[in-house]
Design a protein around this motif. Sequence first.
Motif, PDB file in Angstrom:
ATOM      1  N   TYR A 256       0.826  -1.212   0.000  1.00 53.16           N
ATOM      2  CA  TYR A 256       0.000   0.000   0.000  1.00 53.16           C
ATOM      3  C   TYR A 256       0.859   1.260   0.000  1.00 53.16           C
ATOM      4  O   TYR A 256       0.529   2.255  -0.640  1.00 53.16           O
ATOM      5  N   GLN A 257       1.986   1.203   0.726  1.00 50.89           N
ATOM      6  CA  GLN A 257       2.842   2.371   0.823  1.00 50.89           C
ATOM      7  C   GLN A 257       3.805   2.504  -0.341  1.00 50.89           C
ATOM      8  O   GLN A 257       4.508   3.508  -0.453  1.00 50.89           O
ATOM      9  N   SER A 258       3.828   1.492  -1.226  1.00 44.70           N
ATOM     10  CA  SER A 258       4.777   1.539  -2.340  1.00 44.70           C
ATOM     11  C   SER A 258       4.172   2.101  -3.611  1.00 44.70           C
ATOM     12  O   SER A 258       4.897   2.476  -4.534  1.00 44.70           O
ATOM     13  N   CYS A 259       2.843   2.146  -3.715  1.00 48.43           N
ATOM     14  CA  CYS A 259       2.248   2.609  -4.958  1.00 48.43           C
ATOM     15  C   CYS A 259       1.203   3.680  -4.700  1.00 48.43           C
ATOM     16  O   CYS A 259       0.728   3.848  -3.571  1.00 48.43           O
ATOM     17  N   LEU A 260       0.872   4.389  -5.763  1.00 48.34           N
ATOM     18  CA  LEU A 260      -0.100   5.468  -5.678  1.00 48.34           C
ATOM     19  C   LEU A 260      -1.511   4.923  -5.816  1.00 48.34           C
ATOM     20  O   LEU A 260      -1.727   3.902  -6.425  1.00 48.34           O
TER      21      LEU A 260
END
Length: 261
Positions: A256-260
């Motif tokens: 979740y924190q790696s992509c927009l």
Amino acid sequence: MKYDVLIAGGGVAGLTLALKLVKKNIRVLLIEKAKQNPQKVLYKGELLQPKSIKIFSDLGLYSLLEKESYPLHVIHSIEVELQENGFPTPIFESELRYDKLDSFYNQAFMLPHEKLRSILLEELKRYETFHYIWPGTFLNFTEDQNPDARKARIKTKDEELYCQADFYVGAEGRVSKIRDSMKTKVKESDYNHQFLTVSFPRPPSLKDSVIFASKDSFLGLFPLPGGEVRTVLLIQPGQLKKMKEEGIESFYRAYYQSCLK
């Protein structure tokens, strides 16, 4: 038994070489040591670049590859910066466009590794000059004063075989008993990071490949045939054990924190 070429290693490289040779009427013995089914799921070498597609096309496999692959025309790369809240903000975007190539091979293919191996193996079985031992392991060469009389010792499930060839090829990967027996050294690079590869149903909106990257993170999304997407997430050194201890939520958070959105 005497062969023209003995290849140890039934991966894509070994299978492709074998196919090139048998098409020239060269007698080939291919040995695959994996005890599990050679068509097991492996996440590697699945993005076929245009040059690789041409190599397989020259072997008469283009139609099969096209049928079984997901075509990629664009790879979007998005450089992100993590904010204090842990979520990314885009700072730079670029595109790798295969469709700009002035060539018939102006796209990439996403093809599951096991499917590519299956296509190669089934094609090889059509040739009488192809011989296959699975599972089988190259042990070493027999000791003989005359190098031309030396044979390869091969361990199968039920017996030990002695085979001779004019040429021996070590295609087993980083660890090769054939290369070791020939005292052939290769330069190796060690990496202290890991990648987590997961597949799940592909959202209809994801038609191209997308890569999100920062100085500390990497997440690649690669569409597959059959309505799936292959994801590749960078795990920093020392983090995998901690994430396993925290449980599945830590992996959800990393994605979740790696992509927009």
